[in-house]
Design a protein around this motif. Sequence first.
Motif, PDB file in Angstrom:
ATOM      1  N   HIS A  70       0.898  -1.014   0.125  1.00 55.57           N
ATOM      2  CA  HIS A  70       0.015  -0.048  -0.005  1.00 55.57           C
ATOM      3  C   HIS A  70       1.028   1.253   0.110  1.00 55.57           C
ATOM      4  CE1 HIS A  70      -3.671   2.454   1.054  1.00 55.57           C
ATOM      5  NE2 HIS A  70      -2.599   3.178   1.758  1.00 55.57           N
ATOM      6  N   HIS A  74       1.649   4.170  -3.055  1.00 59.01           N
ATOM      7  CA  HIS A  74       1.612   6.027  -2.821  1.00 59.01           C
ATOM      8  C   HIS A  74       2.719   6.573  -3.582  1.00 59.01           C
ATOM      9  CE1 HIS A  74      -1.806   6.347  -0.383  1.00 59.01           C
ATOM     10  NE2 HIS A  74      -1.396   5.751   0.356  1.00 59.01           N
ATOM     11  N   GLU A  93      -5.862   7.126  -2.005  1.00 61.02           N
ATOM     12  CA  GLU A  93      -6.070   6.068  -0.835  1.00 61.02           C
ATOM     13  C   GLU A  93      -6.846   5.005  -1.441  1.00 61.02           C
ATOM     14  OE1 GLU A  93      -4.418   6.081   1.484  1.00 61.02           O
ATOM     15  OE2 GLU A  93      -3.818   7.981   2.022  1.00 61.02           O
ATOM     16  N   ALA A  96      -4.108   3.240  -3.831  1.00 65.68           N
ATOM     17  CA  ALA A  96      -3.216   2.397  -3.018  1.00 65.68           C
ATOM     18  C   ALA A  96      -3.798   1.063  -2.431  1.00 65.68           C
ATOM     19  CB  ALA A  96      -2.918   3.252  -1.951  1.00 65.68           C
ATOM     20  N   TYR A 157     -11.281   5.152   1.393  1.00 65.57           N
ATOM     21  CA  TYR A 157     -10.475   3.589   1.190  1.00 65.57           C
ATOM     22  C   TYR A 157     -11.238   2.661   0.501  1.00 65.57           C
ATOM     23  CZ  TYR A 157      -6.763   5.299   4.222  1.00 65.57           C
ATOM     24  OH  TYR A 157      -5.676   6.130   4.610  1.00 65.57           O
TER      25      TYR A 157
HETATM   26 ZN   LIG Z   1      -2.715   5.132   2.144  1.00 64.43          ZN
END
Ligand SMILES: [Zn+2]
Length: 526
Positions: A70, A74, A93, A96, A157
Motif C-alpha cells: 500500500h 503511494h 487512498e 493504494a 479507502y
Molecule cells: Zn494510504
Amino acid sequence: NHTRPDTACGPEAVGGCYRDVFDESVVMSTYLVAFAILPLDYGSLTREVPTKYGSVKTLEKQNVAEVITHEIAHQWFGNIVTMTWWDDLWLNEAFATFTQFIGVDVYNPTWNMMDRCYVEFVMNALQTDSMLHSHPIIMAGVSDPSEIESLFDDISYFKGSSLIRMLEGVIGRRVLKEGLMIYLNRFAWRNAASKDLFEAFSEAYRKINQNSGAHSNSPAENLTRVMDTWTTQVNYPLVTVRISGNRLHFRQERFLLYPNGTQIWESHQTNHVPDRQNPEPMWTWLDLEESKTVELDHTPAFVKINLNQTGLYRCNYEFSNWQQLVKLSRQGYFGSTDMAGLLNDAFTLAYIGRLNISVPFDLFETLEEDRLDSGTPWTISMRKISELQPLMAQDQQSAEKLVKLIFKILFDQGQIRQTDAITIAVKFARRSGALDLVWTHFTRNWDQLLKIYGHMPFLMSDITKFPADYYTEFDYERTREFFETHSLTSGKRNAYQSLESIRANIAWIKHNMESFKTFIKNKVIE
Ligand SMILES: [Zn+2]
C-alpha cells in the motif's frame, strides 16, 4: 533517493512489479517510511479469516505485505501524481488500497488476494455507505482541516477501491493499466483531479477497443459521465430483477439500511442467465434509468446478476428466483465470491425486512468447504448471523435452536473441515455474545466433540478454555462438576486453568466490589 528498482516481478521485487505495471520508476525513498511505520500499527492488523487460509503467522505476514505494498503504491498515487485538492483524496487512498491487493497477489498467488477483495473492502463499503449520514467519495468544497482529516475513512479507502474494482470489471485489466499509464505520464510531478483520470480511462478504452470491444455499445467511452453518479452521490443502488416470460425487468433504487429518499445511478449489470448455447454473461446498462426491460431469445429458469460481485450494488429477486439460487448453490454452481455476495445481500435484505430470513439461512446451509475456493462465504455468514444477537437476546428458545442449527452444519454434516469448524464456532460465540449458549451446547454434545477433537491437543484446549470468563459460584460449581465427570484428554490443563480463572474472577469481584463502588461514588468529575 533515486533508488533503481528491480524490474523482476515476484517475491523479491514488489516495487519492480509496480514499475512494470505502471511504466514509471520509483524515484523517492518512501521505502523507508513503509518499513518504519509497521510496528506502530501492527496491533490493529489482525483480521478474521477462516483457517483455510493457513495459520495466524501467514495472516500476519500477509498483513505486513499489504501495508508495505500500500505504502509503495503511494509513490505513484500521491507522490508522482498528487490530487489537486483534498476533495479527491480517494485518488490516493483508493488506488493504494486496490493496488495493494494486486501487488500482494503477485508476491504470493497462493493467498488468493483477488478473491478476498469482496470481503476485505467491498463488503465494508456496502455496509458503511448504506447510511444516510455517509458522504460522497468526492466531497466538493471541503476546506476545514478536521473535515479533511475525517475523509481518511471507509468511503475514501473502501468505497473508492470498490469503484476501481467495478471499473476494472467493466473496462478490463488491460484498459485499466493503459489508462493509468496515460494518466501517470500526463500528470507526472503535477496535480490532477478525478475527471483527468476518467478521461485517461476513456481514451485508453477507445484506443484498445476501437468500437469493436466486447461491449462497445457501453457508455465506457464517456466514463466521466458514468462515474460522476458514483463519485459525487452518496450511497449506492439496490437493483431488483424480475423474470417474466423471456423478459428481464430491472429496477434500481437507493439502498439504505433505514430507507428515506431517492437517487439513481448509471450502472452495469452482468447477468447470469442459464443459456447452454451462450455461457458468456450478458451485459445490461442502466443508463440513468430507474427501470429497464431486456428481451432474451429464451425463457430463463433463473437469473443471477452482478457476476463475481464486481458491481458496487446490492441485488434482490423474486422469492421463487431466490429459491432457484439456493437450489443451484446446493449443486455447487457458484464460486466463492458470488456465494459471498449472495449471502451478504440475502442477510442484509432480510435485515431491512425485504426478504424472508429463511432465504439467507437456506443459502448458508448449502455451503460446503470443498466446493469453494476460499473461506469468504463462511466469514460473511458468521458475521451476519452474529448480527442476530439482539433477536437472540430476546428469545432464549430461538437462540438455543439457532446455536443447534449452526452446530449441526459445522459438526454433523461434514460440510467443513473439523479443524475449521471449531475455530468458526469459537469466533461465532465471542462475536454474537452467545458464549453461555455455545458452552452449554458443547457440554451437551461432549462425546461428539471428544470423538472429533480428543486427539487434537491444540483444538481440545481451545474447547476447555471456553468457560474461563465465567465469574459466579454457580458457574464455577457446574463447570467443576462437568470437568470432574468427563474425559478431557489433552484439554486437561486448560480445563484446570479455566476453573482457576473463574475462581480468580470471583475473588477479583469480591476484593474490589465495595472499594470500587466507594471509589466511583466519591470520585469528583468536573
Ligand atoms: Zn494510504
